[in-house]
Design an enzyme around this catalytic site. Sequence first.
Site, mmCIF file in Angstrom:
data_model
loop_
_atom_site.group_PDB
_atom_site.id
_atom_site.type_symbol
_atom_site.label_atom_id
_atom_site.label_comp_id
_atom_site.label_asym_id
_atom_site.label_seq_id
_atom_site.Cartn_x
_atom_site.Cartn_y
_atom_site.Cartn_z
ATOM 1 N N LYS A 1 2.694 24.927 -4.766
ATOM 2 C CA LYS A 1 1.455 24.323 -4.233
ATOM 3 C C LYS A 1 1.592 22.804 -4.198
ATOM 4 C CE LYS A 1 -1.218 28.269 -5.666
ATOM 5 N NZ LYS A 1 -1.910 28.909 -6.762
ATOM 6 N N GLU B 1 5.955 40.077 -10.155
ATOM 7 C CA GLU B 1 4.573 39.808 -10.578
ATOM 8 C C GLU B 1 3.897 41.119 -10.957
ATOM 9 O OE1 GLU B 1 1.426 37.266 -8.254
ATOM 10 O OE2 GLU B 1 1.248 39.358 -7.657
ATOM 11 N N LYS C 1 5.877 39.985 -5.149
ATOM 12 C CA LYS C 1 4.435 40.017 -5.426
ATOM 13 C C LYS C 1 3.840 41.304 -4.871
ATOM 14 C CE LYS C 1 3.721 35.128 -5.756
ATOM 15 N NZ LYS C 1 2.720 34.118 -5.719
ATOM 16 N N ARG D 1 0.828 -1.216 0.000
ATOM 17 C CA ARG D 1 0.000 0.000 0.000
ATOM 18 C C ARG D 1 0.862 1.265 0.000
ATOM 19 N NH1 ARG D 1 -3.754 0.288 -2.450
ATOM 20 N NH2 ARG D 1 -2.622 2.055 -3.268
ATOM 21 N N ASP E 1 -0.001 38.063 -13.808
ATOM 22 C CA ASP E 1 -0.928 37.414 -12.891
ATOM 23 C C ASP E 1 -2.358 37.563 -13.378
ATOM 24 O OD1 ASP E 1 -1.739 36.109 -10.556
ATOM 25 O OD2 ASP E 1 -2.237 38.033 -9.638
#
Length: 637
Positions: A141, A202, A173, A106, A225
Amino acid sequence: MHRKMEEKELLLQAAKPLIDLAIAEDVGPGDVTSQATLPADLVLHGRIVAKAAGVVAGLPVAEAVFHAIDPAIEFTARVADGQEVVPGEVIAEVTGLGRSLLAAERTALNFLQRMSGIATLTRQFVDAVACTPATILDTRKTLPGHRLLDKYAVRMGGGQNHRLALYDMILIKDNHVDAAGGILPAVARARAAYPALPIEVEVRTLAELREVLGITPPVDRVMLDNMSLAEMRQAVALAAGRVPLEASGNVTLERAAEIAATGVDLISVGALTHSAPALDLSMKVARPEAQAPLSLASQLVEFKSGLGHRIVILAHHYQRDEVMAVADFRGDSLELARNATRTDAEFIVFCGVHFMAETAAVLARPGQRVLSPDLTAGCYLADTATPEAVAAAWDRIDAALGNAEAEITPVTYVNSSAALKAFCGQRGGIVCTSSNAERVLRWALERRPRVFFFPDQHLGRNTAKRLGIPLTEMLLWDRDQPPDAEAIRRARVILWPGACNVHQRFRPEHVRARREHFPDIRILVHPECPMKVVDLADEVGSTAYIIQQVRAAPSGTRWAIGTETRLVRRLQQEHPDQQILSLADVPPFCRTMSQITERNLVDLLAALARGQIVNEVVVDAENAHWARLALERMLQV
Ligand code: 13P
Ligand code: SF4
């Protein structure tokens, strides 16, 4: 090789604490079910099998899980990370104590399924933008703790990594800009504090972009962005290649191609790591004697000898080794097309992709039938040009030139549907392959002043360039914004914007990296590679040409080859005295060529042996007539 080792070591270093944690949470003090039901000394054999199509990533991690449970387990990978698999394909085999295998199963699959899921989704994005120079990037992420594993899987999918973490690149940013009192002071402070780190800024508006573009020396990258497609197009025009542009925010698979078409250099996609569904894999164990080696190979030999001269098996160089082993004839697409005209067999069993089998069907003698082990094995490149879209472009060209058929010759690369070959046949046009593209283009330009070349922009551009045609006389067709009449009249070669998702993966930086490591290396690439790669290569040619070059080279020659990986691997096996590498770090496989397997070839031959004709490749009479004309023109050039 060296870099590969390093990559694997880094991956395993990052995976080690995660593996320990996962085993502790899953196995804990012991797998009570296996301990209760399996004799302690029972040895079992397991196969990890793909239940869905996808790209494999994480085999070293899966192996490390088995070894963490029991170092005596034998783990054999049957494919490589980065390789595409079809449902039913065996990915790895394990042999060892049954209790150990089941305790590890597993956890090993959890890592492998997650990483393969990320690689699979990444490959879908990479494929979606394959006709453009845009690069797919990941983001931060990632699953907490899994950063290096997730990013490794993205690379195996053909994507590239954005910054690893907060420490290896400056990314300014809006919050940083607000806190620093503006873009300029934020950049100035970042530069002063970390002069060695690359800087990305950005921007949310074109006004902000203008401000960033005014900075000298320029920043290393600008992130657009959440901009609309129209804004991105304007941003590309404003930046005019001075600073690489990265599109970010709300990038879905559906939008990726449109975003890439705006001309941005990079597209970052959070979904690659936060939303990739796991690839469905399973492990089946049995006593070793019950899982004797698959006997498909012997079945193939038996069916083939039973059918005797009634069949001929043709196979393209990108086919699997197991399929190649039973082929009567191997070749590149030109050789296979020629061979299809020479055989007397009742059935041509074509192991290649659909357009190749169609070509054989068009050239076959009356009564001969062409069969494919998998009729759905298409070609990414061929699919970029539908007959309707090409016909619409032709109408526009016709309107611009007055009388297209006197002014321009349609030339289709053999990687196209029979309907497009027929389109050329009907209009005085012709087919070409990667072996004869130069001769065919010369032929076409001797007859009419212009050429409309489809579907592969790279083969068209590379070939026209070899003939001395400057880039300024080539026009890349834009399906969304078709060129105006003046631009059409100025062009000598109009290129359809198609590309092969396999060869598009080779990049100029791969050539530079290989040369840096091995100054004497010879770079040998297929002409479907982008022009910037071809320009840096030592040799360019079809798959047959690539094979000839390696065969003719003296022992000790070092090669980096830019073509499909199965062919590169076969050359490695056949020429152990030479050092042969893929040009790319993650060698690309042709997914659709991989659809032809030992299994479906056995099924096809078994059906024939029973008297059933299945998977016949049929081209309607009208298309066959005109396509034959275009192919015959090619065979005579
Ligand atoms: P070759 O004609 O060189 O065999 O190429 C066919 C092909 O599909 C390459 O991607
Ligand atoms: Fe088509 Fe590319 Fe595969 Fe060749 S390698 S068959 S061009 S998708």
